[in-house]
Motif scaffolding. Structure first.
Motif, mmCIF file in Angstrom:
data_model
loop_
_atom_site.group_PDB
_atom_site.id
_atom_site.type_symbol
_atom_site.label_atom_id
_atom_site.label_comp_id
_atom_site.label_asym_id
_atom_site.label_seq_id
_atom_site.Cartn_x
_atom_site.Cartn_y
_atom_site.Cartn_z
ATOM 1 N N ASP A 1 0.835 -1.205 0.000
ATOM 2 C CA ASP A 1 0.000 0.000 0.000
ATOM 3 C C ASP A 1 0.875 1.264 0.000
ATOM 4 O O ASP A 1 0.597 2.238 -0.709
ATOM 5 N N GLU A 2 1.944 1.211 0.776
ATOM 6 C CA GLU A 2 2.877 2.352 0.838
ATOM 7 C C GLU A 2 3.535 2.581 -0.528
ATOM 8 O O GLU A 2 3.652 3.710 -0.990
ATOM 9 N N VAL A 3 3.952 1.488 -1.172
ATOM 10 C CA VAL A 3 4.586 1.594 -2.497
ATOM 11 C C VAL A 3 3.575 2.147 -3.510
ATOM 12 O O VAL A 3 3.919 3.018 -4.320
ATOM 13 N N VAL A 4 2.326 1.675 -3.442
ATOM 14 C CA VAL A 4 1.296 2.167 -4.376
ATOM 15 C C VAL A 4 1.180 3.686 -4.258
ATOM 16 O O VAL A 4 1.180 4.406 -5.273
ATOM 17 N N GLN A 5 1.121 4.180 -3.041
ATOM 18 C CA GLN A 5 0.985 5.628 -2.844
ATOM 19 C C GLN A 5 2.207 6.384 -3.378
ATOM 20 O O GLN A 5 2.070 7.444 -3.988
ATOM 21 N N GLU A 6 3.384 5.819 -3.154
ATOM 22 C CA GLU A 6 4.612 6.464 -3.672
ATOM 23 C C GLU A 6 4.587 6.496 -5.201
ATOM 24 O O GLU A 6 4.953 7.499 -5.814
ATOM 25 N N VAL A 7 4.149 5.393 -5.801
ATOM 26 C CA VAL A 7 4.102 5.318 -7.273
ATOM 27 C C VAL A 7 3.118 6.364 -7.807
ATOM 28 O O VAL A 7 3.419 7.063 -8.787
ATOM 29 N N LEU A 8 1.974 6.502 -7.159
ATOM 30 C CA LEU A 8 0.975 7.477 -7.640
ATOM 31 C C LEU A 8 1.512 8.901 -7.555
ATOM 32 O O LEU A 8 1.251 9.719 -8.438
ATOM 33 N N ILE A 9 2.268 9.186 -6.515
ATOM 34 C CA ILE A 9 2.844 10.533 -6.386
ATOM 35 C C ILE A 9 3.832 10.793 -7.534
ATOM 36 O O ILE A 9 3.797 11.841 -8.181
ATOM 37 N N VAL A 10 4.689 9.802 -7.812
ATOM 38 C CA VAL A 10 5.653 9.948 -8.917
ATOM 39 C C VAL A 10 4.902 10.098 -10.238
ATOM 40 O O VAL A 10 5.221 10.977 -11.054
ATOM 41 N N LEU A 11 3.900 9.242 -10.402
ATOM 42 C CA LEU A 11 3.105 9.262 -11.631
ATOM 43 C C LEU A 11 2.466 10.642 -11.848
ATOM 44 O O LEU A 11 2.537 11.210 -12.949
ATOM 45 N N TYR A 12 1.896 11.174 -10.809
ATOM 46 C CA TYR A 12 1.214 12.468 -10.889
ATOM 47 C C TYR A 12 2.208 13.582 -11.270
ATOM 48 O O TYR A 12 1.911 14.447 -12.081
ATOM 49 N N ASN A 13 3.393 13.519 -10.668
ATOM 50 C CA ASN A 13 4.382 14.574 -10.920
ATOM 51 C C ASN A 13 5.100 14.441 -12.259
ATOM 52 O O ASN A 13 5.569 15.429 -12.818
ATOM 53 N N LYS A 14 5.226 13.197 -12.749
ATOM 54 C CA LYS A 14 6.032 12.981 -13.957
ATOM 55 C C LYS A 14 5.201 12.749 -15.229
ATOM 56 O O LYS A 14 5.775 12.700 -16.315
ATOM 57 N N LEU A 15 3.928 12.578 -15.057
ATOM 58 C CA LEU A 15 3.103 12.228 -16.223
ATOM 59 C C LEU A 15 3.182 13.269 -17.342
ATOM 60 O O LEU A 15 3.151 12.927 -18.523
ATOM 61 N N LYS A 16 3.362 14.519 -16.954
ATOM 62 C CA LYS A 16 3.447 15.587 -17.970
ATOM 63 C C LYS A 16 4.710 15.443 -18.829
ATOM 64 O O LYS A 16 4.785 15.966 -19.930
ATOM 65 N N ASP A 17 5.731 14.735 -18.294
ATOM 66 C CA ASP A 17 6.979 14.540 -19.039
ATOM 67 C C ASP A 17 6.981 13.243 -19.854
ATOM 68 O O ASP A 17 7.981 12.925 -20.510
#
Lengths: 184, 204
Positions: free
Chosen positions: A48-64
């Motif tokens: 669950d912790e990893v999922v949340q970390e991945v979503l944060i990265v995804l949200y910040n990097k998706l524009k790139d």
């Protein structure tokens, strides 16, 4: 409309400011993210912790995101990297006794698997997986559960297909031995 | 290639048609290989059963709201909580190192200042009854002149003067210690007292 076209539209929509598009991407891939993290970490709380970390990265990097690979491969790459980083941090915490892995693995009340028989089987597999090195574990999971080709795994991990095959063979042999002999 | 590796590759679909045929022929003629093959096959099938596990869907419904909450916390505080934690850990580690370092090093004690009279005799030994230089008659008869010589020696050292230059500084007449003390007013005596305290206690 193909799956890739759909991802392309969702990403563009998110870049234009549509937050609902991001939610749709998460809904589409969250189970894949969760299960990779779960099998890598061996328990629900860490996954669950990893999922949340991945979503944060995804949200910040998706524009790139540059569409050089499929969105699934890109998300899987982030998940694989985050899982390994998380496990390295967890190992450090265990060395300094900040983290009790046993407590996490036996805590069934928080688990998402409700069927006891399935949970028992999964527990055995998760414990066996924790006994093999990270890179072997990773290729074993990708090959057996996500049914990825060695080429896809190579793109995600950066390891040659020859190296991956060797890792897979060692993982398969070791995990089977551990599970057959109940050496958890 | 050993047999285990061949079994894994066969089950993994990695063998060419030629290799596959060869392996299947070998399998038919070797009961030992068959037994081993069955173990791997059974294990592989058990893994397939764990591929699609039914889960409590409510967890996945909560994933996005949980992410949004975490995101709003991150937006509000940025990296401050993590940074604060890292800095405090760093400070704690630094403090431990400093403590260990100072505990392992003795505090440096300044060298004892040796003041000698005009004959080169350490003045402190003249007053020490356990010293070979201790001589009560010598002290009483020459007390004033020795104190004068001590005073001159101190002035010379402090100001880095030659003996000729000293005559410009030290009073030529009535230069004994008694007359000097008599000429010191209360304020000057206080200053000297405070200076001595600083030197003795604070070492500066």
């Amino acid at each position: 409309m193909t799956d890739t076209d759909n991802d392309f539209e969702l990403i563009n929509s998110f870049i234009s400011g549509n937050q609902a598009a991001f939610n749709k991407i998460v809904l589409k891939y969250q189970q894949k993210i969760y299960w990779h993290a779960r099998r890598m970490t061996g328990n629900h709380l860490d996954a669950d912790e990893v999922v949340q970390e991945v979503l944060i990265v995804l949200y910040n990097k998706l524009k790139d995101f540059q569409f050089k690979s499929s969105l699934y491969t890109w998300i899987y790459k982030i998940t694989a990297t985050r899982s390994i980083n998380y496990l390295k941090k967890r190992n450090l915490r265990q060395i300094f006794s900040f983290d009790d892995l046993e407590a996490k693995s036996v805590s069934s009340s928080e688990d998402v698997i409700k069927d006891l028989e399935t949970k028992e089987k999964l527990d055995s597999l998760e414990k066996a997986l924790q006994k093999v090195p990270l890179r072997q574990r990773e290729v074993f999971i990708m090959r057996n559960f996500d049914e990825m080709s060695y080429e896809e795994i190579s793109e995600i991990t950066g390891v040659t297909t020859g190296g991956l095959k060797a890792n897979y063979f060692h993982a398969m042999k070791k995990i089977m031995e551990i599970m057959q002999n109940n050496e958890y | 290639m050993n047999t285990n590796n061949k079994i894994v590759e066969y089950l993994d679909g990695q063998l060419s048609q030629e290799e596959k045929d060869s392996f299947e022929n070998e399998l038919k003629s070797s009961p030992g290989l068959q037994s081993e093959f069955q173990q791997y096959k059974k294990f592989k099938e058990s893994l397939t059963q764990l591929r699609n596990i039914e889960v409590d869907e409510s967890y996945f419904i909560e994933t996005i709201p949980k992410f949004r909450t975490r995101q709003s916390v991150l937006k509000r505080y940025g990296v401050v909580p993590k940074l604060t934690l890292s800095l405090s850990t760093l400070l704690a580690v630094a403090l431990v190192f400093v403590l260990i370092f100072f505990r392992s090093n003795k505090v440096a004690i300044p060298n004892k200042v040796v003041v000698v009279d005009s004959n080169g005799v350490d003045f402190s030994t003249l007053l020490d009854p356990s010293s070979d230089n201790f001589n009560l008659n010598y002290i009483s008869s020459n007390e004033a002149s020795h104190y004068d010589s001590l005073l001159n020696s101190m002035i010379t050292k402090a100001l880095d003067l030659s003996p000729d230059e000293l005559s410009y500084v030290a009073p030529s007449n009535n230069s004994d210690l008694t007359s000097l003390l008599q000429n010191i007013n209360e304020k000057e005596a206080d200053n000297i007292y405070n200076e001595v305290l600083k030197q003795k206690i604070l070492g500066r």
